[in-house]
Scaffold this active site. Structure first.
Site, PDB file in Angstrom:
ATOM      1  N   CYS A  31       0.828  -1.215   0.000  1.00 31.32           N
ATOM      2  CA  CYS A  31       0.000   0.000   0.000  1.00 31.32           C
ATOM      3  C   CYS A  31       0.861   1.265   0.000  1.00 31.32           C
ATOM      4  O   CYS A  31       1.572   1.537   0.965  1.00 31.32           O
ATOM      5  CB  CYS A  31      -0.912  -0.050   1.230  1.00 31.32           C
ATOM      6  SG  CYS A  31      -1.729   1.496   1.646  1.00 31.32           S
ATOM      7  N   CYS A  34       0.152   3.734   2.794  1.00 33.23           N
ATOM      8  CA  CYS A  34       0.625   3.155   4.062  1.00 33.23           C
ATOM      9  C   CYS A  34       2.127   3.416   4.236  1.00 33.23           C
ATOM     10  O   CYS A  34       2.588   3.732   5.335  1.00 33.23           O
ATOM     11  CB  CYS A  34       0.367   1.653   4.111  1.00 33.23           C
ATOM     12  SG  CYS A  34      -1.375   1.189   3.994  1.00 33.23           S
TER      13      CYS A  34
END
Length: 102
Positions: A31, A34
């Site tokens: 991600c 993230c």
């Protein structure tokens, strides 16, 4: 204080039974947002008025489902074992602090 990596087995002890405010980061290695949030959380570790716990959604799908994590990163704030706040998506350092303090 170091950032704690939790799984389904350690989540109750690390988060639900904690006497301090806990910020839980639901994330995944693939991600992008993230990865952008990770250095912010590392910077806040030991500075923010909370314990920081990370949960990998790929390794802990049931936990992510239990807390209705549909998008990542998702930040959840727990106090005395109760979910009190939530944020979905990449947020700034200032917004992370506001989330924890709200």
């Amino acid at each position: 204080m170091a950032i704690v990596h939790a799984n389904a087995q350690t989540f109750p002890q690390e988060v639900l039974q904690s006497s301090e405010t806990v910020l839980v980061d639901f994330w995944a290695a693939w991600c992008g947002p993230c990865k952008m949030l990770a250095p912010i959380l590392e910077e806040l570790d030991g500075v923010a008025p909370c314990k920081i716990v990370k949960v990998d959604v790929d390794e802990n799908r049931a936990l992510a489902l239990q807390y209705a994590v549909a998008s990542i990163p998702t930040l959840l704030v727990f106090r005395n074992g109760q979910l009190v706040n939530r944020s979905v998506g990449l947020i700034s350092r200032e917004d992370v602090l506001k989330l924890v303090q709200a």
